[in-house]
Write a protein that holds these residues in place. Sequence first.
Motif, PDB file in Angstrom:
ATOM      1  N   ALA A  15       0.822  -1.212   0.000  1.00 46.66           N
ATOM      2  CA  ALA A  15       0.000   0.000   0.000  1.00 46.66           C
ATOM      3  C   ALA A  15       0.854   1.260   0.000  1.00 46.66           C
ATOM      4  N   ARG A  16       2.045   1.190   0.549  1.00 44.57           N
ATOM      5  CA  ARG A  16       2.939   2.358   0.535  1.00 44.57           C
ATOM      6  C   ARG A  16       3.485   2.637  -0.863  1.00 44.57           C
ATOM      7  N   SER A  17       3.426   1.649  -1.748  1.00 38.82           N
ATOM      8  CA  SER A  17       3.946   1.823  -3.105  1.00 38.82           C
ATOM      9  C   SER A  17       2.904   2.351  -4.078  1.00 38.82           C
ATOM     10  N   TRP A  18       1.639   2.295  -3.707  1.00 38.77           N
ATOM     11  CA  TRP A  18       0.543   2.723  -4.605  1.00 38.77           C
ATOM     12  C   TRP A  18      -0.510   3.358  -3.720  1.00 38.77           C
ATOM     13  N   GLN A  19      -0.511   4.669  -3.634  1.00 37.05           N
ATOM     14  CA  GLN A  19      -1.287   5.369  -2.637  1.00 37.05           C
ATOM     15  C   GLN A  19      -2.442   6.136  -3.251  1.00 37.05           C
ATOM     16  N   GLY A  20      -3.452   6.351  -2.432  1.00 31.68           N
ATOM     17  CA  GLY A  20      -4.527   7.240  -2.836  1.00 31.68           C
ATOM     18  C   GLY A  20      -4.085   8.681  -2.731  1.00 31.68           C
ATOM     19  N   LEU A  21      -4.805   9.563  -3.380  1.00 31.71           N
ATOM     20  CA  LEU A  21      -4.527  10.989  -3.251  1.00 31.71           C
ATOM     21  C   LEU A  21      -5.001  11.514  -1.902  1.00 31.71           C
ATOM     22  N   ALA A 166       6.773  -0.809 -24.536  1.00 32.49           N
ATOM     23  CA  ALA A 166       6.467  -1.381 -23.232  1.00 32.49           C
ATOM     24  C   ALA A 166       6.740  -0.352 -22.150  1.00 32.49           C
ATOM     25  N   VAL A 167       5.970  -0.432 -21.069  1.00 32.66           N
ATOM     26  CA  VAL A 167       6.180   0.429 -19.905  1.00 32.66           C
ATOM     27  C   VAL A 167       5.970  -0.400 -18.640  1.00 32.66           C
ATOM     28  N   ALA A 168       6.498   0.106 -17.525  1.00 33.38           N
ATOM     29  CA  ALA A 168       6.261  -0.491 -16.217  1.00 33.38           C
ATOM     30  C   ALA A 168       6.685   0.521 -15.158  1.00 33.38           C
ATOM     31  N   ARG A 169       6.257   0.306 -13.945  1.00 32.41           N
ATOM     32  CA  ARG A 169       6.550   1.204 -12.814  1.00 32.41           C
ATOM     33  C   ARG A 169       7.078   0.382 -11.644  1.00 32.41           C
ATOM     34  N   GLY A 170       8.047   0.930 -10.933  1.00 34.07           N
ATOM     35  CA  GLY A 170       8.595   0.250  -9.765  1.00 34.07           C
ATOM     36  C   GLY A 170       8.795   1.204  -8.609  1.00 34.07           C
ATOM     37  N   VAL A 171       8.639   0.679  -7.394  1.00 32.66           N
ATOM     38  CA  VAL A 171       8.911   1.419  -6.158  1.00 32.66           C
ATOM     39  C   VAL A 171       9.581   0.442  -5.194  1.00 32.66           C
ATOM     40  N   VAL A 172      10.626   0.887  -4.507  1.00 35.04           N
ATOM     41  CA  VAL A 172      11.273   0.048  -3.493  1.00 35.04           C
ATOM     42  C   VAL A 172      10.796   0.489  -2.116  1.00 35.04           C
ATOM     43  N   VAL A 173      10.246  -0.457  -1.364  1.00 35.35           N
ATOM     44  CA  VAL A 173       9.762  -0.206  -0.012  1.00 35.35           C
ATOM     45  C   VAL A 173      10.379  -1.237   0.915  1.00 35.35           C
ATOM     46  N   ASP A 174      11.210  -0.793   1.836  1.00 31.30           N
ATOM     47  CA  ASP A 174      11.841  -1.686   2.821  1.00 31.30           C
ATOM     48  C   ASP A 174      12.494  -2.896   2.162  1.00 31.30           C
ATOM     49  N   VAL A 178       8.230  -3.254  -5.624  1.00 29.32           N
ATOM     50  CA  VAL A 178       6.815  -3.460  -5.953  1.00 29.32           C
ATOM     51  C   VAL A 178       6.614  -2.996  -7.393  1.00 29.32           C
ATOM     52  N   VAL A 179       6.246  -3.916  -8.267  1.00 28.91           N
ATOM     53  CA  VAL A 179       6.102  -3.638  -9.692  1.00 28.91           C
ATOM     54  C   VAL A 179       4.631  -3.500 -10.044  1.00 28.91           C
ATOM     55  N   THR A 180       4.322  -2.465 -10.796  1.00 30.97           N
ATOM     56  CA  THR A 180       2.951  -2.243 -11.261  1.00 30.97           C
ATOM     57  C   THR A 180       2.994  -1.737 -12.699  1.00 30.97           C
ATOM     58  N   ALA A 181       1.821  -1.655 -13.307  1.00 29.02           N
ATOM     59  CA  ALA A 181       1.627  -0.995 -14.613  1.00 29.02           C
ATOM     60  C   ALA A 181       2.429  -1.630 -15.746  1.00 29.02           C
ATOM     61  N   VAL A 182       2.708  -2.916 -15.675  1.00 31.25           N
ATOM     62  CA  VAL A 182       3.438  -3.574 -16.767  1.00 31.25           C
ATOM     63  C   VAL A 182       2.504  -3.667 -17.982  1.00 31.25           C
ATOM     64  N   LEU A 201      14.018  -3.181 -13.962  1.00 26.84           N
ATOM     65  CA  LEU A 201      13.535  -2.754 -12.653  1.00 26.84           C
ATOM     66  C   LEU A 201      14.232  -3.529 -11.535  1.00 26.84           C
ATOM     67  N   GLY A 202      14.469  -4.824 -11.766  1.00 22.87           N
ATOM     68  CA  GLY A 202      15.167  -5.624 -10.773  1.00 22.87           C
ATOM     69  C   GLY A 202      16.572  -5.111 -10.522  1.00 22.87           C
ATOM     70  N   ALA A 203      17.305  -4.772 -11.593  1.00 20.80           N
ATOM     71  CA  ALA A 203      18.662  -4.247 -11.440  1.00 20.80           C
ATOM     72  C   ALA A 203      18.638  -2.902 -10.720  1.00 20.80           C
ATOM     73  N   TRP A 204      17.677  -2.051 -11.069  1.00 22.44           N
ATOM     74  CA  TRP A 204      17.532  -0.756 -10.397  1.00 22.44           C
ATOM     75  C   TRP A 204      17.267  -0.955  -8.902  1.00 22.44           C
ATOM     76  N   ALA A 205      16.378  -1.894  -8.571  1.00 22.28           N
ATOM     77  CA  ALA A 205      16.046  -2.132  -7.168  1.00 22.28           C
ATOM     78  C   ALA A 205      17.244  -2.679  -6.390  1.00 22.28           C
ATOM     79  N   ARG A 206      17.998  -3.584  -6.998  1.00 23.28           N
ATOM     80  CA  ARG A 206      19.173  -4.133  -6.311  1.00 23.28           C
ATOM     81  C   ARG A 206      20.193  -3.035  -6.024  1.00 23.28           C
ATOM     82  N   SER A 207      20.309  -2.061  -6.924  1.00 22.91           N
ATOM     83  CA  SER A 207      21.240  -0.955  -6.702  1.00 22.91           C
ATOM     84  C   SER A 207      20.797  -0.072  -5.541  1.00 22.91           C
ATOM     85  N   ARG A 208      19.536  -0.201  -5.131  1.00 26.26           N
ATOM     86  CA  ARG A 208      18.999   0.573  -4.018  1.00 26.26           C
ATOM     87  C   ARG A 208      18.783  -0.299  -2.781  1.00 26.26           C
ATOM     88  N   GLY A 209      19.426  -1.463  -2.771  1.00 24.83           N
ATOM     89  CA  GLY A 209      19.319  -2.351  -1.621  1.00 24.83           C
ATOM     90  C   GLY A 209      18.160  -3.315  -1.660  1.00 24.83           C
TER      91      GLY A 209
END
Length: 251
Positions: A15-21, A166-174, A178-182, A201-209
């Motif tokens: 829920a922290r990766s995809w929030q309401g307004l 192609a498009v996709a969205r990623g957010v790293v939480v703890d 969390v991948v969405t919008a593929v 996205l996986g490589a990007w996330a690994r670079s951020r821990g």
Amino acid sequence: MPDVPGVDELERLAARSWQGLEQERYGDWLLRAGGGFTGRANSVLVVGDPAEDLPTAVATVTDWYSRRGLRPRAQLPMPDAAADAAFGAAGWVRDDDVLVLTAPLTGWAPPRTAVHLAPEPDAAWLAGYRYRGTPLPVVARGVLVSAPDPVFASIRCDPEPAPLAAVARGVVVDGWLVVTAVTVDEQYRRRGLATAVMAALGAWARSRGGHSCLLQVAADNAPALALYGRLGFTEHHRYHYRLGPVPAPAG
């Protein structure tokens, strides 16, 4: 991969990766509104206990969404049978199952296609994300950028004015990606582009821990399930929505 959290913890993380307004706590539950764009941004996340007894809580949730001109919606991770029964008893209709899949961020081959990563979605990205096969409403951009530090992946195979492939969205939480919008444009399918954006996205996330990945997929989406199975994803749990009464028109 570190120990996978339980259902409630993983749902709160997602829920922290995809929030309401607009978001409001109601006991342990989380009320979310986002102009009607996506179920997750416009539903109460039912994890833990509400601030009142269940029948009263259902009525409170109904009123909260109706005052915003939205059809009341509850996201119910299973196996919370008591809450599901309370919404059902109030006449809320059950929607189809959504699977929550998890996988370690290891063993993913590098993308074979160039993938562009950006901190915000541009007009081409927004046009490329076909939510349920339809163009995005104006409010969508606000929902997409509401989480902290999202990244927007895209692949272009042909020069403009051709659409993105192609498009996709990623957010790293703890530590969790969390991948969405593929989304892969119909004319570019079966070229491994979804695998490429996942790898980027996986490589990007690994670079951020990042150490693990989670995503949600409709239970009847066989092509997506096959793709994610090849990447090592397994089912963690399921959720479904309950839909309340349609609010009366204003005036």
